[in-house]
Motif scaffolding. Structure first.
Motif, PDB file in Angstrom:
ATOM      1  N   THR A  55     -12.837   8.738   0.612  1.00 39.98           N
ATOM      2  CA  THR A  55     -13.281   7.846   1.749  1.00 39.98           C
ATOM      3  C   THR A  55     -12.191   7.396   2.491  1.00 39.98           C
ATOM      4  OG1 THR A  55     -14.946   6.968   0.396  1.00 39.98           O
ATOM      5  CG2 THR A  55     -14.307   5.605   2.017  1.00 39.98           C
ATOM      6  N   ASP A  56     -12.171   7.394   4.085  1.00 40.06           N
ATOM      7  CA  ASP A  56     -11.324   6.971   4.940  1.00 40.06           C
ATOM      8  C   ASP A  56     -11.951   5.740   5.311  1.00 40.06           C
ATOM      9  OD1 ASP A  56      -9.605   9.080   4.530  1.00 40.06           O
ATOM     10  OD2 ASP A  56     -10.197   9.922   6.470  1.00 40.06           O
ATOM     11  N   VAL A  57     -11.030   4.521   5.043  1.00 38.97           N
ATOM     12  CA  VAL A  57     -11.418   3.122   5.697  1.00 38.97           C
ATOM     13  C   VAL A  57     -10.620   2.782   6.928  1.00 38.97           C
ATOM     14  CG1 VAL A  57     -11.668   0.769   5.039  1.00 38.97           C
ATOM     15  CG2 VAL A  57     -12.245   2.558   3.493  1.00 38.97           C
ATOM     16  N   VAL A  58     -11.047   2.210   7.871  1.00 38.97           N
ATOM     17  CA  VAL A  58     -10.321   1.640   9.060  1.00 38.97           C
ATOM     18  C   VAL A  58     -11.037   0.031   9.086  1.00 38.97           C
ATOM     19  CG1 VAL A  58      -9.922   1.491  11.411  1.00 38.97           C
ATOM     20  CG2 VAL A  58     -10.036   3.687  10.196  1.00 38.97           C
ATOM     21  N   ILE A  59      -9.736  -0.797   8.958  1.00 42.21           N
ATOM     22  CA  ILE A  59     -10.022  -2.126   9.102  1.00 42.21           C
ATOM     23  C   ILE A  59      -9.709  -2.686  10.418  1.00 42.21           C
ATOM     24  CG2 ILE A  59      -9.798  -4.512   8.067  1.00 42.21           C
ATOM     25  CD1 ILE A  59      -9.051  -2.615   5.423  1.00 42.21           C
ATOM     26  N   ARG A  60     -10.427  -3.305  11.362  1.00 43.98           N
ATOM     27  CA  ARG A  60     -10.161  -3.669  12.500  1.00 43.98           C
ATOM     28  C   ARG A  60     -10.009  -5.266  12.377  1.00 43.98           C
ATOM     29  NH1 ARG A  60     -13.208  -4.946  17.369  1.00 43.98           N
ATOM     30  NH2 ARG A  60     -14.998  -3.606  16.226  1.00 43.98           N
ATOM     31  N   ALA A  61      -8.888  -6.048  12.590  1.00 40.91           N
ATOM     32  CA  ALA A  61      -8.684  -7.452  12.423  1.00 40.91           C
ATOM     33  C   ALA A  61      -9.396  -7.988  13.648  1.00 40.91           C
ATOM     34  CB  ALA A  61      -7.362  -7.664  12.245  1.00 40.91           C
ATOM     35  N   LEU A  62     -10.080  -8.978  13.492  1.00 43.79           N
ATOM     36  CA  LEU A  62     -10.668  -9.812  14.759  1.00 43.79           C
ATOM     37  C   LEU A  62      -9.604 -10.956  14.658  1.00 43.79           C
ATOM     38  CD1 LEU A  62     -14.484  -9.334  13.962  1.00 43.79           C
ATOM     39  CD2 LEU A  62     -12.969  -8.105  15.522  1.00 43.79           C
ATOM     40  N   PRO A  63      -9.614 -11.747  15.888  1.00 46.38           N
ATOM     41  CA  PRO A  63      -8.727 -12.984  16.226  1.00 46.38           C
ATOM     42  C   PRO A  63      -8.889 -14.108  15.118  1.00 46.38           C
ATOM     43  CG  PRO A  63      -9.740 -12.423  18.388  1.00 46.38           C
ATOM     44  CD  PRO A  63     -10.460 -11.377  17.220  1.00 46.38           C
ATOM     45  N   GLY A  64      -9.984 -14.279  14.389  1.00 44.41           N
ATOM     46  CA  GLY A  64      -9.916 -15.188  13.298  1.00 44.41           C
ATOM     47  C   GLY A  64      -9.138 -14.813  12.133  1.00 44.41           C
ATOM     48  N   SER A  65      -8.917 -13.649  11.902  1.00 45.37           N
ATOM     49  CA  SER A  65      -8.101 -13.192  10.947  1.00 45.37           C
ATOM     50  C   SER A  65      -6.698 -13.818  10.797  1.00 45.37           C
ATOM     51  CB  SER A  65      -7.949 -11.578  10.823  1.00 45.37           C
ATOM     52  OG  SER A  65      -7.238 -11.181  11.880  1.00 45.37           O
TER      53      SER A  65
ATOM     54  N   LEU B  96       0.813  -1.171   0.018  1.00 42.22           N
ATOM     55  CA  LEU B  96       0.040  -0.061   0.004  1.00 42.22           C
ATOM     56  C   LEU B  96       0.954   1.324  -0.127  1.00 42.22           C
ATOM     57  CD1 LEU B  96      -3.072   0.985   0.221  1.00 42.22           C
ATOM     58  CD2 LEU B  96      -2.587   0.898   2.673  1.00 42.22           C
ATOM     59  N   PRO B  97       0.827   2.089  -1.116  1.00 43.38           N
ATOM     60  CA  PRO B  97       1.542   3.204  -1.089  1.00 43.38           C
ATOM     61  C   PRO B  97       1.367   4.286   0.047  1.00 43.38           C
ATOM     62  CG  PRO B  97       0.924   2.768  -3.176  1.00 43.38           C
ATOM     63  CD  PRO B  97       0.014   1.817  -2.232  1.00 43.38           C
ATOM     64  N   GLU B  98       2.253   4.792   0.591  1.00 42.61           N
ATOM     65  CA  GLU B  98       2.113   5.918   1.719  1.00 42.61           C
ATOM     66  C   GLU B  98       1.064   6.896   1.620  1.00 42.61           C
ATOM     67  OE1 GLU B  98       3.381   7.244   5.234  1.00 42.61           O
ATOM     68  OE2 GLU B  98       4.281   5.632   4.336  1.00 42.61           O
ATOM     69  N   PRO B  99       0.750   7.661   0.426  1.00 40.24           N
ATOM     70  CA  PRO B  99      -0.299   8.330   0.640  1.00 40.24           C
ATOM     71  C   PRO B  99      -1.718   7.853   0.960  1.00 40.24           C
ATOM     72  CG  PRO B  99       1.226   8.613  -1.474  1.00 40.24           C
ATOM     73  CD  PRO B  99       1.510   7.379  -0.877  1.00 40.24           C
ATOM     74  N   TYR B 100      -1.782   6.412   0.801  1.00 47.65           N
ATOM     75  CA  TYR B 100      -3.038   5.969   0.809  1.00 47.65           C
ATOM     76  C   TYR B 100      -3.189   5.223   2.340  1.00 47.65           C
ATOM     77  CZ  TYR B 100      -3.069   6.706  -4.129  1.00 47.65           C
ATOM     78  OH  TYR B 100      -3.054   7.314  -5.116  1.00 47.65           O
ATOM     79  N   ARG B 101      -2.244   5.750   3.236  1.00 48.47           N
ATOM     80  CA  ARG B 101      -2.559   5.049   4.543  1.00 48.47           C
ATOM     81  C   ARG B 101      -2.848   6.407   5.610  1.00 48.47           C
ATOM     82  NH1 ARG B 101       3.342   1.936   5.358  1.00 48.47           N
ATOM     83  NH2 ARG B 101       3.141   0.870   3.655  1.00 48.47           N
ATOM     84  N   LEU B 102      -3.777   5.677   6.391  1.00 44.73           N
ATOM     85  CA  LEU B 102      -4.270   6.674   7.557  1.00 44.73           C
ATOM     86  C   LEU B 102      -3.091   6.763   8.560  1.00 44.73           C
ATOM     87  CD1 LEU B 102      -7.933   5.864   8.217  1.00 44.73           C
ATOM     88  CD2 LEU B 102      -6.803   8.071   7.659  1.00 44.73           C
ATOM     89  N   ARG B 103      -2.690   7.779   8.972  1.00 47.59           N
ATOM     90  CA  ARG B 103      -1.592   7.734  10.106  1.00 47.59           C
ATOM     91  C   ARG B 103      -1.699   8.462  11.157  1.00 47.59           C
ATOM     92  NH1 ARG B 103       2.643   4.554   9.114  1.00 47.59           N
ATOM     93  NH2 ARG B 103       3.319   4.459   6.850  1.00 47.59           N
ATOM     94  N   ARG B 104      -2.538   9.736  11.186  1.00 50.77           N
ATOM     95  CA  ARG B 104      -2.828  10.577  12.386  1.00 50.77           C
ATOM     96  C   ARG B 104      -3.930   9.669  13.148  1.00 50.77           C
ATOM     97  NH1 ARG B 104      -5.075  15.278   9.969  1.00 50.77           N
ATOM     98  NH2 ARG B 104      -5.525  15.588  12.096  1.00 50.77           N
ATOM     99  N   SER B 105      -3.662   9.674  14.567  1.00 51.50           N
ATOM    100  CA  SER B 105      -4.606   9.260  15.558  1.00 51.50           C
ATOM    101  C   SER B 105      -6.089   9.979  15.343  1.00 51.50           C
ATOM    102  CB  SER B 105      -4.103   9.405  16.816  1.00 51.50           C
ATOM    103  OG  SER B 105      -5.243   9.217  17.692  1.00 51.50           O
ATOM    104  N   ALA B 106      -6.204  11.300  15.015  1.00 51.72           N
ATOM    105  CA  ALA B 106      -7.371  12.071  15.105  1.00 51.72           C
ATOM    106  C   ALA B 106      -8.120  11.427  13.803  1.00 51.72           C
ATOM    107  CB  ALA B 106      -6.932  13.465  14.812  1.00 51.72           C
ATOM    108  N   ASP B 107      -7.428  11.200  12.670  1.00 51.00           N
ATOM    109  CA  ASP B 107      -8.213  10.525  11.605  1.00 51.00           C
ATOM    110  C   ASP B 107      -8.594   9.085  11.716  1.00 51.00           C
ATOM    111  OD1 ASP B 107      -7.255  12.487  10.008  1.00 51.00           O
ATOM    112  OD2 ASP B 107      -5.528  11.731   9.053  1.00 51.00           O
ATOM    113  N   PHE B 108      -7.933   8.162  12.509  1.00 50.88           N
ATOM    114  CA  PHE B 108      -8.635   6.950  13.113  1.00 50.88           C
ATOM    115  C   PHE B 108      -9.623   7.159  13.836  1.00 50.88           C
ATOM    116  CE2 PHE B 108      -4.272   5.376  11.775  1.00 50.88           C
ATOM    117  CZ  PHE B 108      -4.873   3.690  11.362  1.00 50.88           C
ATOM    118  N   SER B 109      -9.788   7.858  14.636  1.00 51.27           N
ATOM    119  CA  SER B 109     -10.687   8.331  15.641  1.00 51.27           C
ATOM    120  C   SER B 109     -11.966   8.842  14.933  1.00 51.27           C
ATOM    121  CB  SER B 109     -10.282   9.287  16.851  1.00 51.27           C
ATOM    122  OG  SER B 109      -9.337   8.840  17.655  1.00 51.27           O
TER     123      SER B 109
END
Length: 125
Positions: free
Chosen positions: A86-96, A2-15
């Motif tokens: 669009t901003d997308v956050v993926i949370r992995a669950l234990p089954g992943s 995943l190229p750098e510009p397409y990553r969420l980095r800031r905590s505020a963006d995640f929140s």
């Protein structure tokens, strides 16, 4: 990868994405998606941004890093399919930790379709 510009980095963006976005889950993941405002001056990328949350519940560090690499690879293939604001956050669950890359890809695409973020894609689930 995943190229750098397409990553969420800031905590505020995640929140902001987790708290204000739409959420949907599958067996091995939960996806939060938020459409960015046009006035968001800190966002200079012309494309979707993806963030990952892989907690210790998924497994030890080696397993968590493997899961994160798989998701980054899957997200790199979705850059052109997801709307640019669009901003997308993926949370992995234990089954992943035990799911195959193909299964994780299938689950992620299914969720994004349900959230109307992959409307033009023709891959059946």
């Amino acid at each position: 990868m995943l190229p750098e510009p397409y990553r969420l980095r800031r905590s505020a963006d995640f929140s902001a994405t987790v708290r204000g976005g739409r959420r949907m889950g599958r067996r091995d993941l939960v996806v939060h998606a938020l459409e960015r405002e046009a006035a968001d001056s800190l966002v200079s990328v012309n494309g979707p941004r993806f963030g990952l949350v892989v907690s210790k519940a998924v497994g030890p560090a080696v397993i968590r890093h493997r899961v994160a690499r798989r998701f980054r690879h899957i997200c790199a293939g979705l850059i052109d399919a997801v709307p640019v604001d669009t901003d997308v956050v993926i949370r992995a669950l234990p089954g992943s930790a035990t799911a195959s890359s193909r299964e994780l890809d299938k689950q992620l695409r299914s969720v994004l379709r349900k959230l109307d973020l992959l409307a033009g894609e023709g891959d059946p689930v």
